[in-house]
Scaffold this motif. Sequence first.
Motif, PDB file in Angstrom:
ATOM      1  N   LEU A 291       0.855  -1.185   0.000  1.00 46.96           N
ATOM      2  CA  LEU A 291       0.000   0.000   0.000  1.00 46.96           C
ATOM      3  C   LEU A 291       0.888   1.230   0.000  1.00 46.96           C
ATOM      4  CD1 LEU A 291      -2.869  -0.787   2.537  1.00 46.96           C
ATOM      5  CD2 LEU A 291      -2.593  -1.435   0.135  1.00 46.96           C
ATOM      6  N   VAL A 292       0.509   2.200  -0.802  1.00 40.20           N
ATOM      7  CA  VAL A 292       1.245   3.462  -0.874  1.00 40.20           C
ATOM      8  C   VAL A 292       0.292   4.572  -0.454  1.00 40.20           C
ATOM      9  CG1 VAL A 292       2.423   5.071  -2.399  1.00 40.20           C
ATOM     10  CG2 VAL A 292       2.741   2.611  -2.709  1.00 40.20           C
ATOM     11  N   LEU A 293       0.688   5.326   0.568  1.00 42.31           N
ATOM     12  CA  LEU A 293      -0.191   6.359   1.125  1.00 42.31           C
ATOM     13  C   LEU A 293       0.345   7.756   0.850  1.00 42.31           C
ATOM     14  CD1 LEU A 293      -1.528   3.986   2.412  1.00 42.31           C
ATOM     15  CD2 LEU A 293      -1.084   4.933   4.669  1.00 42.31           C
ATOM     16  N   LEU A 294      -0.542   8.612   0.367  1.00 42.85           N
ATOM     17  CA  LEU A 294      -0.178  10.007   0.097  1.00 42.85           C
ATOM     18  C   LEU A 294      -1.305  10.913   0.566  1.00 42.85           C
ATOM     19  CD1 LEU A 294       0.779   9.177  -3.507  1.00 42.85           C
ATOM     20  CD2 LEU A 294       2.376  10.445  -2.078  1.00 42.85           C
ATOM     21  N   ARG A 295      -0.975  12.181   0.758  1.00 48.62           N
ATOM     22  CA  ARG A 295      -2.027  13.152   1.007  1.00 48.62           C
ATOM     23  C   ARG A 295      -2.936  13.186  -0.201  1.00 48.62           C
ATOM     24  NH1 ARG A 295      -0.148  19.137   2.466  1.00 48.62           N
ATOM     25  NH2 ARG A 295      -1.312  19.832   0.629  1.00 48.62           N
ATOM     26  N   GLY A 296      -4.226  13.381   0.026  1.00 46.53           N
ATOM     27  CA  GLY A 296      -5.203  13.271  -1.050  1.00 46.53           C
ATOM     28  C   GLY A 296      -4.889  14.107  -2.273  1.00 46.53           C
ATOM     29  N   ASP A 297      -4.347  15.312  -2.064  1.00 48.18           N
ATOM     30  CA  ASP A 297      -4.114  16.204  -3.194  1.00 48.18           C
ATOM     31  C   ASP A 297      -2.703  16.070  -3.759  1.00 48.18           C
ATOM     32  OD1 ASP A 297      -3.072  17.220  -0.832  1.00 48.18           O
ATOM     33  OD2 ASP A 297      -3.337  19.308  -1.436  1.00 48.18           O
ATOM     34  N   HIS A 298      -1.981  15.044  -3.343  1.00 50.33           N
ATOM     35  CA  HIS A 298      -0.620  14.850  -3.856  1.00 50.33           C
ATOM     36  C   HIS A 298      -0.561  13.710  -4.855  1.00 50.33           C
ATOM     37  CE1 HIS A 298       1.328  16.870  -0.074  1.00 50.33           C
ATOM     38  NE2 HIS A 298       0.746  17.736  -0.884  1.00 50.33           N
ATOM     39  N   GLU A 299       0.403  13.824  -5.802  1.00 55.93           N
ATOM     40  CA  GLU A 299       0.584  12.783  -6.808  1.00 55.93           C
ATOM     41  C   GLU A 299       1.802  11.938  -6.456  1.00 55.93           C
ATOM     42  OE1 GLU A 299      -1.217  11.921  -9.558  1.00 55.93           O
ATOM     43  OE2 GLU A 299      -2.702  13.369  -8.807  1.00 55.93           O
ATOM     44  N   LEU A 300       1.672  10.636  -6.702  1.00 58.52           N
ATOM     45  CA  LEU A 300       2.814   9.745  -6.487  1.00 58.52           C
ATOM     46  C   LEU A 300       3.891  10.006  -7.543  1.00 58.52           C
ATOM     47  CD1 LEU A 300       4.199   7.211  -5.235  1.00 58.52           C
ATOM     48  CD2 LEU A 300       2.972   5.863  -6.949  1.00 58.52           C
ATOM     49  N   GLN A 301       5.155  10.042  -7.122  1.00 60.58           N
ATOM     50  CA  GLN A 301       6.278  10.063  -8.055  1.00 60.58           C
ATOM     51  C   GLN A 301       6.832   8.641  -8.108  1.00 60.58           C
ATOM     52  OE1 GLN A 301       7.627  12.269 -10.243  1.00 60.58           O
ATOM     53  NE2 GLN A 301       8.805  10.458 -10.783  1.00 60.58           N
ATOM     54  N   GLU A 302       6.495   7.930  -9.186  1.00 64.24           N
ATOM     55  CA  GLU A 302       6.802   6.504  -9.222  1.00 64.24           C
ATOM     56  C   GLU A 302       8.301   6.218  -9.113  1.00 64.24           C
ATOM     57  OE1 GLU A 302       5.567   3.213 -12.273  1.00 64.24           O
ATOM     58  OE2 GLU A 302       3.788   4.388 -11.771  1.00 64.24           O
ATOM     59  N   GLN A 303       9.115   7.097  -9.716  1.00 68.11           N
ATOM     60  CA  GLN A 303      10.554   6.858  -9.654  1.00 68.11           C
ATOM     61  C   GLN A 303      11.059   6.904  -8.212  1.00 68.11           C
ATOM     62  OE1 GLN A 303      12.376   6.018 -12.482  1.00 68.11           O
ATOM     63  NE2 GLN A 303      13.877   5.390 -10.944  1.00 68.11           N
ATOM     64  N   LYS A 304      10.479   7.791  -7.406  1.00 65.58           N
ATOM     65  CA  LYS A 304      10.880   7.839  -5.994  1.00 65.58           C
ATOM     66  C   LYS A 304      10.540   6.530  -5.298  1.00 65.58           C
ATOM     67  CE  LYS A 304      10.569  12.833  -5.136  1.00 65.58           C
ATOM     68  NZ  LYS A 304       9.841  13.895  -4.396  1.00 65.58           N
ATOM     69  N   LEU A 305       9.373   5.992  -5.631  1.00 61.68           N
ATOM     70  CA  LEU A 305       8.974   4.712  -5.046  1.00 61.68           C
ATOM     71  C   LEU A 305       9.991   3.621  -5.413  1.00 61.68           C
ATOM     72  CD1 LEU A 305       6.828   3.007  -3.546  1.00 61.68           C
ATOM     73  CD2 LEU A 305       5.654   2.737  -5.742  1.00 61.68           C
ATOM     74  N   LEU A 306      10.395   3.606  -6.678  1.00 66.38           N
ATOM     75  CA  LEU A 306      11.397   2.634  -7.131  1.00 66.38           C
ATOM     76  C   LEU A 306      12.715   2.833  -6.393  1.00 66.38           C
ATOM     77  CD1 LEU A 306      10.813   2.857 -10.993  1.00 66.38           C
ATOM     78  CD2 LEU A 306      10.297   0.897  -9.556  1.00 66.38           C
ATOM     79  N   ASP A 307      13.162   4.090  -6.361  1.00 68.57           N
ATOM     80  CA  ASP A 307      14.456   4.375  -5.749  1.00 68.57           C
ATOM     81  C   ASP A 307      14.459   4.049  -4.258  1.00 68.57           C
ATOM     82  OD1 ASP A 307      15.288   5.245  -8.205  1.00 68.57           O
ATOM     83  OD2 ASP A 307      15.164   7.380  -7.741  1.00 68.57           O
ATOM     84  N   GLU A 308      13.406   4.475  -3.555  1.00 64.08           N
ATOM     85  CA  GLU A 308      13.361   4.307  -2.104  1.00 64.08           C
ATOM     86  C   GLU A 308      13.273   2.840  -1.705  1.00 64.08           C
ATOM     87  OE1 GLU A 308      13.468   6.422   0.423  1.00 64.08           O
ATOM     88  OE2 GLU A 308      13.353   8.385  -0.555  1.00 64.08           O
TER      89      GLU A 308
END
Length: 569
Positions: A291-308
């Motif tokens: 599960l990936v959680l973000l503030r409602g008005d924010h967009e996921l940066q997929e590359q950050k998810l990969l890197d992290e």
Amino acid sequence: MRWSQAFIPTLRDDPADADAVSHRLLVRGGYIRQLMAGVYSVLPLGFRVRAKIIRIIREEIDAIGGQELLLPALHPREIWERTGRFESMGEILFTLDDLRGGDAVLGPTHEEIFTSLATEITSYRHLPQLWYQIQTKFRDEARPKSGLLRVREFTMKDSYSFDLDDAGLDLQFDRHFAAYSNIFRRIGVTAIPVEASSGAMGGTDSIEFIVPSPAGEDDVAHCPACDYAANVERATSTLPRIEDPVGPAQPERFPTPGVRTIADLAAFEGGAAGDRQIKTLVYVLDGEPVLVLLRGDHELQEQKLLDETGTVEARSGHPEEIRELLGADAGSLGAVGVEGPRILADLQLAERTNMVTGANIDEHHLRGVDVGRDIAVSEWMDLRTVVAGEGCPVCGEPLEVLRGIEAGHIFKLGTKFSEALGATVLDADGVSVPLVMGSYGIGVERNLAAAVEMNHDDRGIVWPVSIAPYEVVITVVKPDDDDTVTVADRLYEDLLAADVDVLIDDRAERPGVKFTDAELIGVPYRVTVGPRGLADGVVELTVRRTGERSELAVEDAQDVVANLVRSSR
RNA sequence: CGGGACGUGGCGCAGCUUGGUAGCGCGCAUCGUUCGGGACGAUGAGGUCGCCGGUUCAAAUCCGGCCGUCCCGACCA
């Protein structure tokens, strides 16, 4: 060169399939022709520009101690398997069979090959080394586009540094940074150095050089105040703190018929604004659902998810997977009470209270969610995409987001490749240590196109003198007038003798055609020779970039033009 | 890979709906008149209509399959 003998196939109309400015002008100007998707022939004019760009690159890399060599473009598949990149780069690798049944690949880059050669370095006494080549790369891009900007076969200068330790790497990296800055300046493009994701390379530091252009494919967060610049795959920002109102002692479920999106919930009676919602995404990281959680008005940066997370392949979960994991459909998802999958939360959710999120029951949500109290977050990480106007992480001023072309990229690789391929040396204590590596790439034709993106007007290309295919074009207004031809020919010979790259337009065309073609192909200086001027003993000089005109006495023309060219190279 | 569009002389396009001798502009060749910002006239060369198959007396046109190219998205050292 005499234009009448040259192969410069200019087109009167724009090619139908060219969209990007550089693509359109390079095809129209007779610089390139397409052979197939993402593969171009470089015609004589294009070849001259390319050669000048290569010369500039070579001079600058030689100046920091680079040793030029040439490695094969054809590689055994096996070496790519040894570093795991046959898997991680598999999509873009061109693969082929040879007669003995073995598999080969066409090199998309050369870390493996340089590193395997570097196994011949055996002692720290032979370090540092800096090797480079200017060579063809092959990448089977899923979607080639925009002429030379995104292709499947292209020329790259790639250099690789080998050092005993990080300090040595840092020095080589910094030298490349300076050399690249020189290269872009000399080529006539503005390239902003930006912090970049290291992506699949797995290195530590990485800087991209981005040329601002709407034809580019990278977004860069840039601070006009302090020059902070980072690819949005990496960029961070500061946001105002949000004060949450006090909420209930535990989450409360409420029905939300018809609510599917953040915006729906914000508009819903009893819902909450986007910045008070928790967005819950299901992702599959190398096969593992999380599960990936973000503030409602924010967009996921997929590359950050990969890197992290150190993930090779990420995708969003399919609807069936989501339902199986959480028991509800997208639109009503949440992480409250969820056990099992890892829960990765964006830092901006830390310490938030009284939030609204999905209840994992279709068309129901929870209010009063306290992130710390109600959600078992596995890991906190920066996952959101920076948006223009947010605060610069360095100075706090508003950031802007620019689109641009990745014209070069420098990486600190560390020991990833040297360890995988056994490139080690003995240090002063006789201990075997892996080479510490850096890799540094710059695309030749991409920079050619970037230079056009930055240097054109509505009449055509406006080359910087440093890379123009010809520095001067002599336009012979009346090629059947003896005086005109005599003066033009003499000027041509004199400029050649003065080592100026000069093109003489001696074609039996009307003057208008010649002027238009000269402007289209973008020659920086035009000398017009015709009976009208010769009657007064003058020729006319026109500066392509400014349109500025001046008259030169025939006898002075050679010196004036040659000096002008020399001073603007 | 998903969505959309397109494929007809070198380039840009029409023709396809309603099947019946393949057209236009630019460019190209020759001649003449022109000649300082994409000239004009005359004559002419140049096309397996992307490919394969089907329907039909007859296919650029209708049907099926395939290939290719571009755009948007996904993807991307």
